[in-house]
Design an enzyme around this catalytic site. Structure first.
Site, PDB file in Angstrom:
ATOM      1  N   GLY A  75     -11.125 -25.539 -32.433  1.00 16.56           N
ATOM      2  CA  GLY A  75     -10.533 -25.789 -31.120  1.00 16.56           C
ATOM      3  C   GLY A  75     -11.182 -25.050 -29.959  1.00 16.56           C
ATOM      4  N   ASP A  95      -9.698 -34.066 -35.560  1.00 18.19           N
ATOM      5  CA  ASP A  95     -10.570 -33.505 -36.599  1.00 18.19           C
ATOM      6  C   ASP A  95     -10.027 -33.888 -37.966  1.00 18.19           C
ATOM      7  OD1 ASP A  95     -12.835 -31.023 -36.351  1.00 18.19           O
ATOM      8  OD2 ASP A  95     -12.083 -31.469 -38.357  1.00 18.19           O
ATOM      9  N   ASP A 111      -9.903 -39.101 -39.523  1.00 13.34           N
ATOM     10  CA  ASP A 111     -11.298 -39.495 -39.299  1.00 13.34           C
ATOM     11  C   ASP A 111     -11.315 -40.411 -38.074  1.00 13.34           C
ATOM     12  OD1 ASP A 111     -13.778 -40.726 -39.319  1.00 13.34           O
ATOM     13  OD2 ASP A 111     -13.856 -40.879 -41.513  1.00 13.34           O
ATOM     14  N   LYS A 175     -23.552 -33.784 -30.255  1.00 10.10           N
ATOM     15  CA  LYS A 175     -24.483 -32.952 -31.025  1.00 10.10           C
ATOM     16  C   LYS A 175     -25.405 -33.847 -31.842  1.00 10.10           C
ATOM     17  CE  LYS A 175     -22.846 -30.022 -34.216  1.00 10.10           C
ATOM     18  NZ  LYS A 175     -22.266 -28.675 -34.350  1.00 10.10           N
TER      19      LYS A 175
HETATM   20  N1  SAM Z   1     -16.412 -27.730 -31.195  1.00 13.31           N
HETATM   21  C1  SAM Z   1     -15.599 -27.090 -32.232  1.00 13.31           C
HETATM   22  C2  SAM Z   1     -15.126 -25.767 -31.707  1.00 13.31           C
HETATM   23  O1  SAM Z   1     -15.604 -25.316 -30.659  1.00 13.31           O
HETATM   24  O2  SAM Z   1     -14.210 -25.178 -32.303  1.00 13.31           O
HETATM   25  C3  SAM Z   1     -16.366 -26.939 -33.525  1.00 13.31           C
HETATM   26  C4  SAM Z   1     -16.605 -28.263 -34.224  1.00 13.31           C
HETATM   27  S1  SAM Z   1     -17.292 -28.163 -35.841  1.00 13.31           S
HETATM   28  C5  SAM Z   1     -18.930 -27.673 -35.536  1.00 13.31           C
HETATM   29  C6  SAM Z   1     -17.477 -29.847 -36.313  1.00 13.31           C
HETATM   30  C7  SAM Z   1     -16.178 -30.521 -36.757  1.00 13.31           C
HETATM   31  O3  SAM Z   1     -16.398 -31.935 -36.870  1.00 13.31           O
HETATM   32  C8  SAM Z   1     -15.672 -30.069 -38.130  1.00 13.31           C
HETATM   33  O4  SAM Z   1     -14.436 -29.385 -37.991  1.00 13.31           O
HETATM   34  C9  SAM Z   1     -15.487 -31.394 -38.919  1.00 13.31           C
HETATM   35  O5  SAM Z   1     -14.309 -31.427 -39.696  1.00 13.31           O
HETATM   36  C10 SAM Z   1     -15.432 -32.414 -37.787  1.00 13.31           C
HETATM   37  N2  SAM Z   1     -15.753 -33.800 -38.201  1.00 13.31           N
HETATM   38  C11 SAM Z   1     -16.874 -34.240 -38.855  1.00 13.31           C
HETATM   39  N3  SAM Z   1     -16.795 -35.570 -39.062  1.00 13.31           N
HETATM   40  C12 SAM Z   1     -15.616 -35.992 -38.516  1.00 13.31           C
HETATM   41  C13 SAM Z   1     -14.958 -37.260 -38.418  1.00 13.31           C
HETATM   42  N4  SAM Z   1     -15.510 -38.372 -38.935  1.00 13.31           N
HETATM   43  N5  SAM Z   1     -13.748 -37.327 -37.792  1.00 13.31           N
HETATM   44  C14 SAM Z   1     -13.176 -36.211 -37.284  1.00 13.31           C
HETATM   45  N6  SAM Z   1     -13.748 -34.973 -37.345  1.00 13.31           N
HETATM   46  C15 SAM Z   1     -14.943 -34.865 -37.961  1.00 13.31           C
END
Ligand code: SAM
Length: 220
Positions: A75, A95, A111, A175
């Site tokens: 978050g 997420d 998702d 990203k």
């Molecule tokens: N920006 C966030 C922060 O500042 O706290 C960190 C994000 S983390 C690098 C990437 C997130 O993308 C992970 O928690 C992962 O569960 C989520 N994620 C990956 N594929 C996803 C999807 N298809 N749907 C929802 N979330 C997804």
């Protein structure tokens, strides 16, 4: 750069004196000034600094903005939007993982590619978004070409959703892994946004292949 500098380094070794991958990760975390600064400032992740740096450079977060945060856990980015966007800012975050409640944000677990989740996100937004963020990353396989394809596919699908929910003039941040946006995605971005730029914020680790694409001035 976050405040403070590191004065001591912590080294961890396994019983046999050889660093394991997880110990290297822990050692890097303990020595990372961004991790310390994030903790001190109350950010949930060091990633918060990446959005702060992108926002300082591109002016993405505006007062009272409506933002969709894809892949938001734990978050940090949502917190940055809420602090910088002021009391009228609205965040809808999704997420796969559970997130701690965050006052001012609507948090959805699932998702984002599932139809029902997309519908719930769009309903929670209650109108077109000013900004769509994707800090999503698939689990890496260690095989660079496969990882690149998987993150590009996620970014493409984040863009599909952004094109449906953004308001004219809105912005999209995603990203990617180095290698940049594939030609097809870049072409789509250029067709729909007035400016498309690549950025690697200082808080993104140099050794990491991650980079961000920042597209501003959405034209439907
Ligand atoms: N920006 C966030 C922060 O500042 O706290 C960190 C994000 S983390 C690098 C990437 C997130 O993308 C992970 O928690 C992962 O569960 C989520 N994620 C990956 N594929 C996803 C999807 N298809 N749907 C929802 N979330 C997804």
């Amino acid at each position: 750069m976050p405040p403070g500098s590191r004065t001591t380094r912590t080294r961890l070794h396994s019983a046999r004196g050889r660093s394991t991958a997880s110990q290297r990760w822990l050692s890097r975390q303990l020595n990372d000034p961004y991790v310390k600064a994030a903790k001190a400032a109350g950010w949930r992740s060091r990633a918060a600094f990446k959005l702060i740096e992108l926002d300082d450079r591109f002016g993405l977060i505006t007062p009272g903005c409506r933002v969709l945060d894809l892949g938001a856990a734990p978050g940090g980015w949502s917190q940055v939007v809420l602090r910088r966007g002021g009391p009228a800012a609205r965040v809808v975050a999704v997420d796969l993982l559970e997130m701690e409640p965050l006052p001012g944000a609507t948090l959805l677990r699932g998702d984002f590619e599932e139809e029902a989740v997309e519908q719930a996100l769009r309903a929670a937004l209650e109108g077109p978004a000013d900004l769509v963020l994707s800090d999503m990353a698939p689990n890496t396989t260690g095989h660079a070409a496969t990882d690149h394809l998987r993150i590009m596919a996620l970014a493409e699908r984040a863009l599909d959703l952004a094109l449906k929910v953004l308001k004219p003039g809105g912005a999209f941040v995603a990203k990617l892994f180095q290698g940049g946006a594939e030609r097809e995605m870049l072409a789509r971005l250029r067709r729909h946004f007035a400016a498309v730029r690549h950025a690697k914020p200082p808080a993104s680790r140099k050794e990491s292949a991650e980079t961000y694409v920042v597209a501003t001035g959405f034209r439907p």
